[in-house]
Design a protein around this motif. Sequence first.
Motif, PDB file in Angstrom:
ATOM      1  N   ALA A   1     -35.867   2.581 -12.825  1.00  0.00           N
ATOM      2  CA  ALA A   1     -36.107   1.372 -12.298  1.00  0.00           C
ATOM      3  C   ALA A   1     -36.325  -0.170 -12.704  1.00  0.00           C
ATOM      4  O   ALA A   1     -36.775  -1.000 -12.240  1.00  0.00           O
ATOM      5  N   CYS A   2     -36.892  -0.113 -14.261  1.00  0.00           N
ATOM      6  CA  CYS A   2     -36.315  -1.234 -14.955  1.00  0.00           C
ATOM      7  C   CYS A   2     -35.295  -1.788 -15.118  1.00  0.00           C
ATOM      8  O   CYS A   2     -35.415  -2.864 -14.288  1.00  0.00           O
ATOM      9  N   ILE A   3     -33.803  -1.113 -14.883  1.00  0.00           N
ATOM     10  CA  ILE A   3     -32.996  -1.546 -15.041  1.00  0.00           C
ATOM     11  C   ILE A   3     -32.558  -2.462 -13.377  1.00  0.00           C
ATOM     12  O   ILE A   3     -32.268  -3.599 -13.160  1.00  0.00           O
ATOM     13  N   SER A   4     -33.049  -1.501 -11.996  1.00  0.00           N
ATOM     14  CA  SER A   4     -32.946  -2.059 -10.994  1.00  0.00           C
ATOM     15  C   SER A   4     -33.700  -3.228 -10.605  1.00  0.00           C
ATOM     16  O   SER A   4     -33.223  -4.572 -10.130  1.00  0.00           O
ATOM     17  N   PHE A   5     -35.019  -3.400 -11.484  1.00  0.00           N
ATOM     18  CA  PHE A   5     -36.248  -4.444 -11.364  1.00  0.00           C
ATOM     19  C   PHE A   5     -35.529  -5.760 -12.045  1.00  0.00           C
ATOM     20  O   PHE A   5     -35.011  -7.007 -11.458  1.00  0.00           O
ATOM     21  N   GLY A   6     -34.696  -5.837 -13.123  1.00  0.00           N
ATOM     22  CA  GLY A   6     -34.274  -5.821 -13.644  1.00  0.00           C
ATOM     23  C   GLY A   6     -32.747  -7.216 -13.491  1.00  0.00           C
ATOM     24  O   GLY A   6     -32.635  -8.307 -12.857  1.00  0.00           O
ATOM     25  N   SER A   7     -31.571  -5.835 -12.669  1.00  0.00           N
ATOM     26  CA  SER A   7     -31.068  -6.717 -11.965  1.00  0.00           C
ATOM     27  C   SER A   7     -30.927  -7.895 -10.736  1.00  0.00           C
ATOM     28  O   SER A   7     -30.404  -8.888 -10.767  1.00  0.00           O
ATOM     29  N   LEU A   8     -31.962  -7.515  -9.597  1.00  0.00           N
ATOM     30  CA  LEU A   8     -32.349  -8.352  -8.977  1.00  0.00           C
ATOM     31  C   LEU A   8     -33.128  -8.475  -8.761  1.00  0.00           C
ATOM     32  O   LEU A   8     -32.793  -9.819  -7.969  1.00  0.00           O
ATOM     33  N   ALA A   9     -34.180  -9.405  -9.674  1.00  0.00           N
ATOM     34  CA  ALA A   9     -35.197 -10.870  -9.904  1.00  0.00           C
ATOM     35  C   ALA A   9     -34.887 -11.222 -10.884  1.00  0.00           C
ATOM     36  O   ALA A   9     -35.553 -12.882 -11.368  1.00  0.00           O
ATOM     37  N   ALA A  10     -33.925 -11.139 -11.844  1.00  0.00           N
ATOM     38  CA  ALA A  10     -33.310 -12.079 -12.699  1.00  0.00           C
ATOM     39  C   ALA A  10     -31.989 -13.552 -11.758  1.00  0.00           C
ATOM     40  O   ALA A  10     -32.735 -14.446 -11.841  1.00  0.00           O
ATOM     41  N   PRO A  11     -31.467 -13.571 -10.738  1.00  0.00           N
ATOM     42  CA  PRO A  11     -30.979 -14.269  -9.951  1.00  0.00           C
ATOM     43  C   PRO A  11     -32.411 -15.593  -9.178  1.00  0.00           C
ATOM     44  O   PRO A  11     -32.087 -16.860  -9.542  1.00  0.00           O
ATOM     45  N   PRO A  12     -33.117 -14.805  -8.633  1.00  0.00           N
ATOM     46  CA  PRO A  12     -34.107 -16.409  -8.347  1.00  0.00           C
ATOM     47  C   PRO A  12     -35.783 -16.291  -9.060  1.00  0.00           C
ATOM     48  O   PRO A  12     -35.619 -17.430  -9.350  1.00  0.00           O
ATOM     49  N   PHE A  13     -35.054 -15.211 -10.235  1.00  0.00           N
ATOM     50  CA  PHE A  13     -36.073 -16.212 -11.521  1.00  0.00           C
ATOM     51  C   PHE A  13     -34.855 -17.170 -12.505  1.00  0.00           C
ATOM     52  O   PHE A  13     -35.901 -18.393 -12.119  1.00  0.00           O
ATOM     53  N   GLY A  14     -33.719 -16.970 -12.420  1.00  0.00           N
ATOM     54  CA  GLY A  14     -33.621 -18.209 -13.193  1.00  0.00           C
ATOM     55  C   GLY A  14     -32.496 -19.256 -12.112  1.00  0.00           C
ATOM     56  O   GLY A  14     -33.100 -20.648 -13.097  1.00  0.00           O
TER      57      GLY A  14
END
Length: 458
Positions: A175-188
């Motif tokens: 779940a952390c892997i998925s959250f990192g992949s999907l949240a990174a573009p809007p975060f960046g």
Amino acid sequence: EARRQRRLLLVVVCVALLLDNMLYMVIVPIIPDYIAAMRGGGGAAGPSAPAGGNGSGGGNRSLLPARYPPATGGNEDVQIGVLFASKAMLQLLVNPLSGTLIDRVGYEVPLLAGLAVMFLSTATFAFAENYATLFAARSLQGLGSAFADTAGIALIADRYAEEPARSRALGTALACISFGSLAAPPFGGVLYEFAGKRVPFLVLACVCLLDGLLLLALAPPGATGARANMPVGTPIHRLMADPYIAVVAGALATCNIPLAFLEPTIANWMKDSMGASEWEVGLTWLPAFFPHVLGVYVTVRLAAAYPHLQWFYGALGMAIIGASSCLVPACRNFGQVIIPLCGICFGIALVDTALLPTLAFLVDVRHVSVYGSVYAIADISYSVAYALGPIVAGQIVHTMGFAQLNLGMGLANVLYAPVLLFLKNVCQMKPSHSERNILLEEGPKGLYDTIKMEERKG
């Protein structure tokens, strides 16, 4: 105390996996400005561009230097594809060595070394000013991931040796892997637009540093007692030759191909076929986080109730991935695209959550209960998909078309699903007689085993 320590170690591993995948995807909204700068366009207007602050109409593009050489011909797409694939390529090369090293020195020291390399990679990204530095930082991230990801997952499998706790812990990591992949573009994208190019990477670097310090406090490198009690692990080449492990590795690679191949191609397809706007392209993958977490939760609960059906959950996930991949080209608007992408992420969650614990179980019953090499094999499976995706997918779309790419990926998953029937009887296997497993058995079965058990008790 031991339970609290393993929970804290689970937090350390989850943060490391989160950081790795955020760094993998956070450069997505930043790369277009680098392309513009390499073209000599508006991304870096010239030597007079200010060193900081937001230029009018250009966001933080003025932060980029003006010394990029103009791109020639059609090399830009190739350069960006190689940049995205460089992490997985180096990870693919280093994983056999990292798995062997982890089996020999334990899990904590390689995890700490991986976090240190990831910190250096993230800091390099923050201050990169040309393509060569970006490429070096991306490759360095692959080196850190080869140690941090493999050692982290292996550490979870080792500390959570019993089911269903192992499946729950591995599910949390996924779940952390998925959250990192999907949240990174809007975060960046948000931090890049309002705070500057360096800020997203500096934030990730600080979190990586804190995670490494927490690991250092929990497991100092000098504490080697745990490693002294570990048996000698099975060599990675013997694990690769195990037919059951080979089937699982093939499933992990096949199920991640649609995600790896769609990430670099779906944005252009959406713009060309449905005139999607930038925000629609940017938000395409974000809703898929929720079905991925749902898939992890459902699989963990089912595995606790029906552990003998792990193979079926994996096969069902591959069938869902296959059907969803075939539906992508038929979509005609932004809302329709989200549905098959959610199906792909839900199916990947089923496969990963069912088969990652199966790898640890196969090592327990067929080899020696040391997990570095077997999860290096799993990482190799992921790396194969993500190394090929940015380079091969674009070429397939150019020569055959986007629809044919998706139909091929869907067919591959549907055809591979029945192969998992080979794992149907895995749950009936008896544990191997490694020294660690003999100590955990109910009792000796014969005279020889009785004598050996008495010797160990003595």
